[in-house]
Design an enzyme around this catalytic site. Sequence first.
Site, PDB file in Angstrom:
ATOM      1  N   ASP A 294      -2.959   0.305  -1.308  1.00 46.37           N
ATOM      2  CA  ASP A 294      -3.461   0.696  -0.410  1.00 46.37           C
ATOM      3  C   ASP A 294      -5.130   0.587  -0.486  1.00 46.37           C
ATOM      4  OD1 ASP A 294      -3.642   2.337   2.066  1.00 46.37           O
ATOM      5  OD2 ASP A 294      -2.395   4.618   1.474  1.00 46.37           O
TER       6      ASP A 294
HETATM    7  C1  BGC Z   1      -3.779   4.661   4.898  1.00 47.46           C
HETATM    8  C2  BGC Z   1      -2.642   3.468   4.695  1.00 47.46           C
HETATM    9  C3  BGC Z   1      -2.463   1.967   5.899  1.00 47.46           C
HETATM   10  C4  BGC Z   1      -3.919   1.710   5.676  1.00 47.46           C
HETATM   11  C5  BGC Z   1      -4.210   0.504   6.440  1.00 47.46           C
HETATM   12  C6  BGC Z   1      -4.645   3.600   5.061  1.00 47.46           C
HETATM   13  O1  BGC Z   1      -5.768   4.370   4.435  1.00 47.46           O
HETATM   14  O2  BGC Z   1      -3.323   4.999   3.878  1.00 47.46           O
HETATM   15  O3  BGC Z   1      -1.263   3.590   4.990  1.00 47.46           O
HETATM   16  O4  BGC Z   1      -1.489   1.906   5.938  1.00 47.46           O
HETATM   17  O5  BGC Z   1      -5.031   2.505   5.747  1.00 47.46           O
HETATM   18  O6  BGC Z   1      -4.790   0.896   8.071  1.00 47.46           O
END
Ligand code: BGC
Length: 761
Positions: A294
């Site tokens: 993530d």
């Molecule tokens: C989120 C993810 C997301 C990623 C990219 C993160 O802050 O937890 O779910 O896909 O950002 O935007």
Amino acid sequence: MKNIYIIGIVCILCLIQGCSDITSNTAIGKTSNINKKVDSVLSLMTVKEKIGQLVQYNGSWDLTGPPSDVNSKEKFEKLRNGEIGSMLNVLTVDATREAQKAVMEHTRMKIPLIFAYDVIHGYKTMFPIPLGESASWDLEIMQKSAEISAKEAAAAGLHWTFSPMLDVSRDARWGRIMEGSGEDTYLTAQIGVAKVKGYQGDDLQSEYTIAACAKHFAGYGFGEAGRDYNTVNIGEYELHNIVLPPFKAAADAGVATFMNSFNEIDGIPSTANKMLQRGLLKGAWNWDGFMVSDWGSIQEMIAHGYAKDVKHAAELAINAGSDMDMESKAYESSLEILIEEGKVAIATIDDAVRRVLRIKFRLGLFEDPYKYCNNEREKTSIYTPENLAIARDVARKSIVLLKNENKVLPLKKQVKNIAVIGPLANDKDSPIGNWRAQGAANSAVSFLEGIENALHKKVPFEKGVDLSIGKRSFLSPMTFNTSDRSGIPAAVKLAKKSEVVLMVVGEDAFQSGEGRSQTNIGLVGLQQELIEEVYKVNQNIVLVLMNGRPLDISWHAANIPTILECWHLGSEAGNAIADVIFGDYNPSGKLPVSFPYTVGQEPLYYNQKNTGRPSNPSDVTYSHYNDAPKTALYPFGFGLSYTSFKYDNLNLSTASFSKNEAIVVTVDVTNTGEIGGEEVVQLYIRDLVGSITRPTKELKGFEKVFIDAGETKTISFTINEKTIEFYTANKLWEAESGEFNVFVGGNSVDLLEKDFNFTKI
Ligand code: BGC
């Protein structure tokens, strides 16, 4: 060096033109062909080039053009050097082509980039937020909305969405509950599979499909006290029986990628969780896609107190099976040194790179890195009337009728003196919801517009109060109006002279979503005050709720005759709600999550354990609250219709079965009302005694059926060994012999019941 380059070019050209050994079109044949191609590419790569494939960068340049600032120039430099394998948040055909060209025209290996984006509930045509859409319990329509989202995203140059979110979440305080399918493992798994099929289709090679991503692996929905990013403490059995099954289902359905999660579980951040990523996902489940971290979750292990610096974090993450680094900059800075120091084996890097290349091959990017770059298609196939028509259909199927005392709904279109009141009634933005991708600000059909479209005339409206004030965006903190009451008198005046008041309240689009946890799940700001003032002069209120989480609506359930749960329904919200209000569509949604009496009950979910003291009417020493019920105000699976359904004749083909046998469960469902309608027939079981304690109910099947007025349909379900399996004290998925209850009905509380027996021989 030059020689390697020539061999590389020849090899890649050969692969592009498909002149290698294409021997079979079967899935296994295709996979083994792809694996051979992957290996031949890998064998030509330097360590630096390999590491480049494991690095994902965020795009920060203007969406439609080449780099405009220094920071972007640096990124382009890195692209040209082969230091980046994937980008997120770079979209549109022109922007993706520009970045892809930098790689294809300048790097030695010419390995195409893969472009990712959070297409969570639509690209530009907005469907309901996932929690809302899950209330439709309609797998076909949910697959369809994913298919359309994929087509629109692919038309904008994208290859990969960070969806579906498969985090089972039982806590209304958690803002990201809006992004999942609610509290139930089985329902989340079914929806997850539908989404994967919708995004990926039968063939990732098609230029209309994109790679999906099962996230967040794992346990993210169980943050303590509903606080985002918070520590998770769940036991091994809870993890296996409640959290992991939707991920297993997605892996089995062939989801191309996984994303790990920000949280730790019992002391180990998911990004470094070897048991989950290597042991289970890539080991026992034999899944061959790649795992992206993530955002920044690798370097966040320093703040967790698990890694001492970025290098240490990179070592922990790659060794645990996190293949691609999203925005931590840890792999690019540290992997080479870690390999030199012998802390990371080259075989580990090779495995990660293989996984990334495999998906790029499956997407067909090696054959044509620009296959998603079609300006004409981008112009003509996004946000089309056809896509919006489906968005309206999905939206109306997601609405849940919670209360309809005195049958106020459906309203007749001839109704006189209708009033629309409330801060969300003319809000064209909140229905778009959070995680809106390219859903434009203020682009939804508002509630008021929907009502006016249906009636072909203007309708008196007073907003009464504002809900939020100040800046509203993905990252801005929210400020609510707690002082401006100046609009309340006009709203009260309008209500006084109206036959019926349509009162539209709830949550702003950005009140739920990432980083949006709340301790108060009531109506914020001055909304409650507005309702109570209106209620004093006119009690004939239809309460229309728009929200991204379960709300505390106990006052409303006790006082207001009609309540319609409308979530954040997307582009066509107003039209879809009007379809339900005027009876052009008979509501069929069922709650995917329990609505509590009070926030103090959270986390609240239907499939609780019995405890050693489930009840004791004679004194207080049993599991309950002194000041509130322990059950839900509106339970999981609940939702009304404009007609009524009666359940009869629950029948089991046999009362006991053993290995390799099955029970057929049948039930008669009769539409006892005046109009046709859809019902979600739900099947639950209870395993009475287990090697670990078992929930009092578990959803194990459902079917959404249309039944005409007066008609009876016999619905059947099959129960076999698979249905009753769980992760047992043997640490295996298996069925145990014993007694079971089976329940069938239209929600998780009002159920017919029978018993059966399973013998494991
Ligand atoms: C989120 C993810 C997301 C990623 C990219 C993160 O802050 O937890 O779910 O896909 O950002 O935007």
